[in-house]
Design an enzyme around this catalytic site. Structure first.
Site, mmCIF file in Angstrom:
data_model
loop_
_atom_site.group_PDB
_atom_site.id
_atom_site.type_symbol
_atom_site.label_atom_id
_atom_site.label_comp_id
_atom_site.label_asym_id
_atom_site.label_seq_id
_atom_site.Cartn_x
_atom_site.Cartn_y
_atom_site.Cartn_z
ATOM 1 C CE1 TYR A 101 -1.415 2.340 -0.250
ATOM 2 C CE2 TYR A 101 0.211 1.262 1.137
ATOM 3 C CZ TYR A 101 -0.454 1.365 -0.070
ATOM 4 O OH TYR A 101 -0.159 0.497 -1.080
ATOM 5 C CD GLU A 189 1.055 9.779 12.244
ATOM 6 O OE1 GLU A 189 0.126 9.221 12.866
ATOM 7 O OE2 GLU A 189 1.153 9.737 11.007
ATOM 8 C CB SER A 241 30.908 20.552 15.948
ATOM 9 O OG SER A 241 29.634 20.288 16.504
ATOM 10 N N GLY A 242 30.788 21.724 19.097
ATOM 11 C CA GLY A 242 30.038 22.701 19.878
ATOM 12 C C GLY A 242 28.539 22.447 19.780
#
Ligand code: XMP
Length: 530
Positions: A101, A189, A241-242
């Protein structure tokens, strides 16, 4: 400071830069790959951010990027209300690359011709180069690329060299070397465009003059400076949190302000086997980070007693987590700052894109309410997940933590389906999960999977083991590939591996007499079972 950064800051170089980096900005016209473009640019060692399509010329001038990339998008350039291009952007002397686009916008606003093609072009396409120009110099004249469009550029604007065509697109690439304006119809990409990364590198390095100075080491230097500037001599608290995000965020802050940081790790007893110990060993023993580790298993089990409804489980776990965290935080009465592992993708997602319908009320343990009286420190706000992992590796975080698959905050409790998460059932699920992970790691497949885990449904099935009739548990194997958890495919694990996993589970876990495989993709299923 790294050499690359030091070089980038020498006054001899006049190129614009921000925070010591050249940057290339992606103007986002709503394409599904816009974030991916920014990620790929960063993989080329150049800092990149996404800006909304209506960003004004003034903002671009203020940011003074080394280059602009106009992303793809779902609209038709000639449709009423389609996002338009501010022609002023093309008069700044900043190199511009339009993709899909973005290319059509360039063509449309500079006097070329964009029309709907008779057939759309989706997926792999063959690209034939007519001229190499600056963009394709040194690349093969025939190459494969990935297309996704219905409209097509029929004629480039005057003064532009038409470089390439494909089966459907008469003009699949063009350039105006003096004005440094480039357009490509395909998507460099995505991995299905084999020369995509080389084409992007050509644009970034040769055309925009960027250096490769966005590296894990430079990210660490920059974040440390920012954290120090924000926090000064204040005290900081961080919930671990790990997972990789909170671990990397904590390590960055610790590098920046040392023992001004205290980490809090709440073990809710719903983690996988050995995970709590690994977190404690890494942070307390290896990195010497002040750590309050709370064994709260009993409290959580008590809360979960008699609860079978998934949403109730989530809410109870979330609320209890906050209670435990606040109790610990109150022991650190002088802490003013709270570390959060917010990622760049979270920042973009909360920045106005229309949200998807809420399918589940995701509670992220470690996600704390906004009204806690702390100022937030968010050292990952600029980073994509893969950059967080690279920074973690550079900081010396153990491989197991760097590459840990995502794990839901409410943990194993939401994988005991239709039943109560008792200690006994959690232990059974934990053991089954351990066997699964162990075999998947041994097969070298762990990193290829987005997630792999077991589910323990609340049913029994009849079996025969030895000469005895059994009435045992069923373990479900769930393994998926995915990029972002929005969609997922069930992983085609090799039969031999499945066989090995199943026989270990049934041999080592007496309560299990049946192992089944979940072959549901998302949609229509979700990744978790509840
Ligand atoms: P679903 O099951 O919705 O999961 O396809 C998408 C991703 O989110 C994770 N997930 C959670 N994460 N709290 C979390 O922190 C939750 O309650 C929760 N539920 C699902 C899931 O593991 C997957 O990665």
């Amino acid at each position: 400071m790294t050499q690359a950064l030091a070089d980038a800051q020498t006054p001899a170089s006049a190129s614009p830069r921000r925070g010591g980096h050249h940057e290339v900005l992606v103007v986002d016209f709503g394409g599904q790959y816009s974030q991916l473009i920014a990620r790929r640019v960063r993989e080329c060692g150049v800092f990149s951010e996404l800006l909304p399509a209506d960003v004004g010329v003034a903002e671009i001038v203020r940011r003074a990027p080394a280059g602009l990339i106009l992303s793809g998008g779902p609209a038709s350039v000639y449709a009423p209300g389609a996002p338009a291009l501010d022609r002023g952007l093309l008069e700044l002397g900043i190199p511009v690359l339009g993709i899909c686009y973005g290319m059509q916008l360039l063509a449309h606003s500079l006097g070329g011709l964009v029309e709907r093609a008779e057939v759309g072009e989706f997926g792999r396409a063959e690209l034939h180069l007519r001229a190499f120009g600056r963009l394709f110099a040194g690349l093969p004249a025939e190459q494969t690329c990935w297309m996704s469009h219905r409209d097509t550029v029929k004629r480039g604007p005057e003064g532009f060299t038409e470089l390439a065509s494909s089966g459907v697109s008469p003009v699949a690439a063009f350039e105006h070397e003096e004005r440094a304006i480039y357009g490509i119809q395909f998507h460099p990409e995505v991995v299905h465009t084999p020369y995509g990364q080389q084409i992007l590198t050509r644009f970034l390095q040769d055309i925009c003059g960027c250096e490769r100075n966005w590296t894990p080491a430079s990210i660490i230097d920059e974040q440390i400076a920012r954290i120090r500037a924000q926090v000064g001599s204040g005290h900081v608290i961080c919930g671990l949190s790990g997972g990789v995000d909170s671990s990397v965020a904590a390590l960055l802050v610790h590098r920046a302000v040392g023992d001004q940081l205290t980490c809090v790790f709440v073990d809710h007893g719903l983690m996988r086997k050995g995970e709590g110990e690994q977190v404690i060993a890494a942070f307390r023993d290896t990195f010497k980070v002040p750590l309050l580790a709370v064994d709260a298993e009993q409290r959580f089990l008590e809360r979960l007693r008699g609860v079978t409804d998934p949403e109730t489980k989530r809410k109870l776990i979330g609320a209890e987590f906050i209670r435990v965290f606040e109790e610990e935080a109150s022991k650190l009465s002088d802490a003013r700052y709270l570390v959060q592992g917010t990622l760049y993708s979270d920042v973009i997602e909360s920045g106005g894109r229309v949200g998807a319908a809420t399918i589940k009320s995701h509670h992220n343990v470690g996600g704390l309410p906004d009204d806690l009286a702390f100022e937030l420190v968010e050292p990952l706000r600029m980073l994509f997940k893969d950059e967080v992992r690279a920074v973690g590796a550079e900081l010396g975080l153990p491989e197991r933590l760097v590459w840990r698959q995502p794990f839901p905050g409410p943990g194993l409790a939401i994988r005991i389906v239709g039943g109560e998460a008792t200690k006994e059932r959690l232990d059974l699920l934990r053991d089954a999960d351990y066997i699964l992970q162990d075999e998947i790691r041994k097969a070298g497949l762990y990193r290829e999977l987005w997630q792999s885990f077991c589910v323990l449904p609340d049913i029994r099935s009849v079996g025969v083991q030895g000469d005895e009739r059994t009435y045992g548990n069923v373990i479900v194997i769930r393994a998926v590939t995915s990029d972002d958890a929005m969609t997922a495919d069930w992983a085609r694990l090799p039969y031999d591996l499945l066989e090995q996993i199943a026989s270990r589970m049934m041999g080592e876990l007496h309560e299990v007499n049946r192992v089944v495989l979940d072959i549901t993709s998302k949609p229509p299923g979700t990744i978790e079972w509840e």
